[in-house]
Structures are given as structure tokens and as C-alpha cells.
Design a protein around this motif. Structure first.
Motif, mmCIF file in Angstrom:
data_model
loop_
_atom_site.group_PDB
_atom_site.id
_atom_site.type_symbol
_atom_site.label_atom_id
_atom_site.label_comp_id
_atom_site.label_asym_id
_atom_site.label_seq_id
_atom_site.Cartn_x
_atom_site.Cartn_y
_atom_site.Cartn_z
ATOM 1 N N ALA A 49 65.666 -60.147 23.022
ATOM 2 C CA ALA A 49 64.332 -59.914 23.572
ATOM 3 C C ALA A 49 63.358 -59.647 22.441
ATOM 4 C CB ALA A 49 64.347 -58.727 24.532
ATOM 5 N N ARG A 50 62.098 -59.984 22.686
ATOM 6 C CA ARG A 50 61.035 -59.784 21.701
ATOM 7 C C ARG A 50 59.794 -59.261 22.415
ATOM 8 N NH1 ARG A 50 60.283 -64.629 18.021
ATOM 9 N NH2 ARG A 50 61.788 -63.399 16.796
ATOM 10 N N ILE A 51 59.086 -58.364 21.718
ATOM 11 C CA ILE A 51 57.816 -57.874 22.250
ATOM 12 C C ILE A 51 56.776 -57.875 21.140
ATOM 13 C CG2 ILE A 51 58.464 -55.437 21.895
ATOM 14 C CD1 ILE A 51 56.856 -54.848 24.506
ATOM 15 N N SER A 52 55.618 -58.415 21.435
ATOM 16 C CA SER A 52 54.532 -58.444 20.455
ATOM 17 C C SER A 52 53.811 -57.107 20.441
ATOM 18 C CB SER A 52 53.537 -59.553 20.810
ATOM 19 O OG SER A 52 52.816 -59.198 21.984
ATOM 20 N N ARG A 53 52.929 -56.929 19.471
ATOM 21 C CA ARG A 53 52.182 -55.685 19.392
ATOM 22 C C ARG A 53 51.329 -55.487 20.649
ATOM 23 N NH1 ARG A 53 51.054 -51.703 16.107
ATOM 24 N NH2 ARG A 53 49.037 -50.649 16.284
ATOM 25 N N GLY A 54 50.884 -56.595 21.202
ATOM 26 C CA GLY A 54 50.066 -56.519 22.412
ATOM 27 C C GLY A 54 50.849 -56.414 23.703
ATOM 28 N N GLY A 55 52.185 -56.489 23.604
ATOM 29 C CA GLY A 55 53.005 -56.283 24.795
ATOM 30 C C GLY A 55 53.560 -57.538 25.436
ATOM 31 N N MET A 56 53.315 -58.715 24.833
ATOM 32 C CA MET A 56 53.899 -59.934 25.394
ATOM 33 C C MET A 56 55.398 -59.942 25.102
ATOM 34 S SD MET A 56 51.080 -62.852 24.557
ATOM 35 C CE MET A 56 52.111 -64.074 25.354
ATOM 36 N N THR A 57 56.178 -60.364 26.091
ATOM 37 C CA THR A 57 57.627 -60.302 25.972
ATOM 38 C C THR A 57 58.274 -61.674 26.152
ATOM 39 O OG1 THR A 57 57.854 -59.776 28.324
ATOM 40 C CG2 THR A 57 57.726 -57.926 26.789
ATOM 41 N N ASN A 58 59.429 -61.831 25.520
ATOM 42 C CA ASN A 58 60.274 -63.008 25.683
ATOM 43 C C ASN A 58 61.717 -62.541 25.770
ATOM 44 O OD1 ASN A 58 57.912 -64.048 23.642
ATOM 45 N ND2 ASN A 58 58.462 -65.581 25.175
ATOM 46 N N TYR A 59 62.498 -63.236 26.588
ATOM 47 C CA TYR A 59 63.896 -62.865 26.788
ATOM 48 C C TYR A 59 64.799 -64.083 26.683
ATOM 49 C CZ TYR A 59 61.982 -58.548 28.769
ATOM 50 O OH TYR A 59 61.313 -57.372 28.956
ATOM 51 N N ALA A 60 66.014 -63.838 26.222
ATOM 52 C CA ALA A 60 67.046 -64.863 26.318
ATOM 53 C C ALA A 60 67.342 -65.111 27.789
ATOM 54 C CB ALA A 60 68.303 -64.411 25.589
ATOM 55 N N ASP A 61 67.643 -66.357 28.116
ATOM 56 C CA ASP A 61 67.910 -66.689 29.519
ATOM 57 C C ASP A 61 69.031 -65.837 30.107
ATOM 58 O OD1 ASP A 61 67.305 -70.290 29.183
ATOM 59 O OD2 ASP A 61 65.935 -68.600 29.524
ATOM 60 N N SER A 62 70.000 -65.498 29.278
ATOM 61 C CA SER A 62 71.176 -64.772 29.756
ATOM 62 C C SER A 62 70.869 -63.338 30.199
ATOM 63 C CB SER A 62 72.254 -64.743 28.681
ATOM 64 O OG SER A 62 71.766 -64.126 27.515
ATOM 65 N N VAL A 63 69.710 -62.819 29.802
ATOM 66 C CA VAL A 63 69.392 -61.421 30.141
ATOM 67 C C VAL A 63 68.150 -61.286 31.013
ATOM 68 C CG1 VAL A 63 70.444 -60.692 27.975
ATOM 69 C CG2 VAL A 63 67.957 -60.881 28.119
ATOM 70 N N LYS A 64 67.484 -62.386 31.292
ATOM 71 C CA LYS A 64 66.273 -62.323 32.113
ATOM 72 C C LYS A 64 66.567 -61.695 33.469
ATOM 73 C CE LYS A 64 63.642 -66.175 30.165
ATOM 74 N NZ LYS A 64 63.148 -67.554 30.376
ATOM 75 N N GLY A 65 65.692 -60.778 33.875
ATOM 76 C CA GLY A 65 65.860 -60.093 35.148
ATOM 77 C C GLY A 65 66.773 -58.891 35.094
ATOM 78 N N ARG A 66 67.477 -58.712 33.981
ATOM 79 C CA ARG A 66 68.389 -57.571 33.842
ATOM 80 C C ARG A 66 67.958 -56.617 32.739
ATOM 81 N NH1 ARG A 66 73.453 -58.335 32.219
ATOM 82 N NH2 ARG A 66 73.011 -60.221 31.002
ATOM 83 N N PHE A 67 67.382 -57.155 31.658
ATOM 84 C CA PHE A 67 66.974 -56.338 30.512
ATOM 85 C C PHE A 67 65.451 -56.264 30.455
ATOM 86 C CE2 PHE A 67 70.842 -57.177 27.500
ATOM 87 C CZ PHE A 67 71.706 -56.814 28.530
#
Length: 119
Positions: A49-67
Motif C-alpha cells: 500500500a502507498r499513501i501520498s502526502r495529500g492522502g491519496m492511496t493505492n493498494y495491491a489487488d491482493s489486499v484491497k478491501g482488507r487493508f
């Protein structure tokens, strides 16, 4: 000297939850992206997972909805809330931050924390 200290790993049963935290210290001016990676022995370190300084997030498909990744810019911390854990989530988890000190920017890794999902 910038240091990243992680906490929160451990042993949990399948379906359980854990919260990882990573705190940065040491003359920091600013932090851009904050990431969580994980690594299984003998395999590459993968972005979770990644979060920008402004709060935008990205997740690996395997953890989306859980993490869920979150950050506190005032405290230079990043957290990873992990729910509905599965045995395949077992790995060493590392935080990574892109840190600015003065006019210089570079990446720093945490020391890693073990997460084991097992009954």
C-alpha cells in the motif's frame, strides 16, 4: 540521521486483525510518499500500500478491501490496518518513506516486522 521504527507485528489467526505502525524521526523537513511493503523469504519485496502526502492511496489487488493505510503528517507516522487476514499475508512487513532533509530527498526503510497468520 533518519530512523524508521516499526511496531505491531505478531501472530494472528486467519480472519483476525493487526495494526502496524511506523514512526520516522531525525531532522526531517517533510515526507512525501509513505509505503508498506512485504517480503516472503526467497521472494522479492512487494508493494502492499502507498499513501501520498495529500492522502491519496493505492493498494495491491491482493489486499484491497482488507487493508487500510493511513498517515499522520504532524507525527511523521504511517499505519497499516490489516483485517480479515489470510495465511498468505504472512511475511515481513517494511515501511518505506521518501524523506526530505533540507534540500535533499531520499528513501528510508524500516527494520521490518514479522506478521504470521496461522491457526
Amino acid at each position: 540521521q533518519v530512523q524508521l521504527v516499526e511496531s505491531g507485528g505478531g501472530l494472528v489467526q486467519p480472519g483476525g486483525s493487526l495494526r502496524l505502525s511506523c514512526a520516522a524521526s531525525g531532522g526531517i523537513f517533510s515526507i512525501d510518499t509513505m509505503d508498506w511493503y512485504r517480503q516472503v523469504a526467497g521472494k522479492e519485496r512487494d508493494l502492499v500500500a502507498r499513501i501520498s502526502r495529500g492522502g491519496m492511496t493505492n493498494y495491491a489487488d491482493s489486499v484491497k478491501g482488507r487493508f487500510t493505510i493511513s498517515r499522520d503528517n504532524a507525527k511523521n507516522t504511517v499505519s497499516l490496518q490489516m483485517n480479515s487476514l489470510k495465511p498468505e499475508d504472512t511475511a515481513v512487513y517494511y515501511c518505506l518513506m521518501y524523506v526530505g532533509i533540507g534540500s535533499s530527498w531520499r528513501y528510508y526503510w524500516g527494520q521490518g516486522t514479522q506478521v504470521t497468520v496461522s491457526s
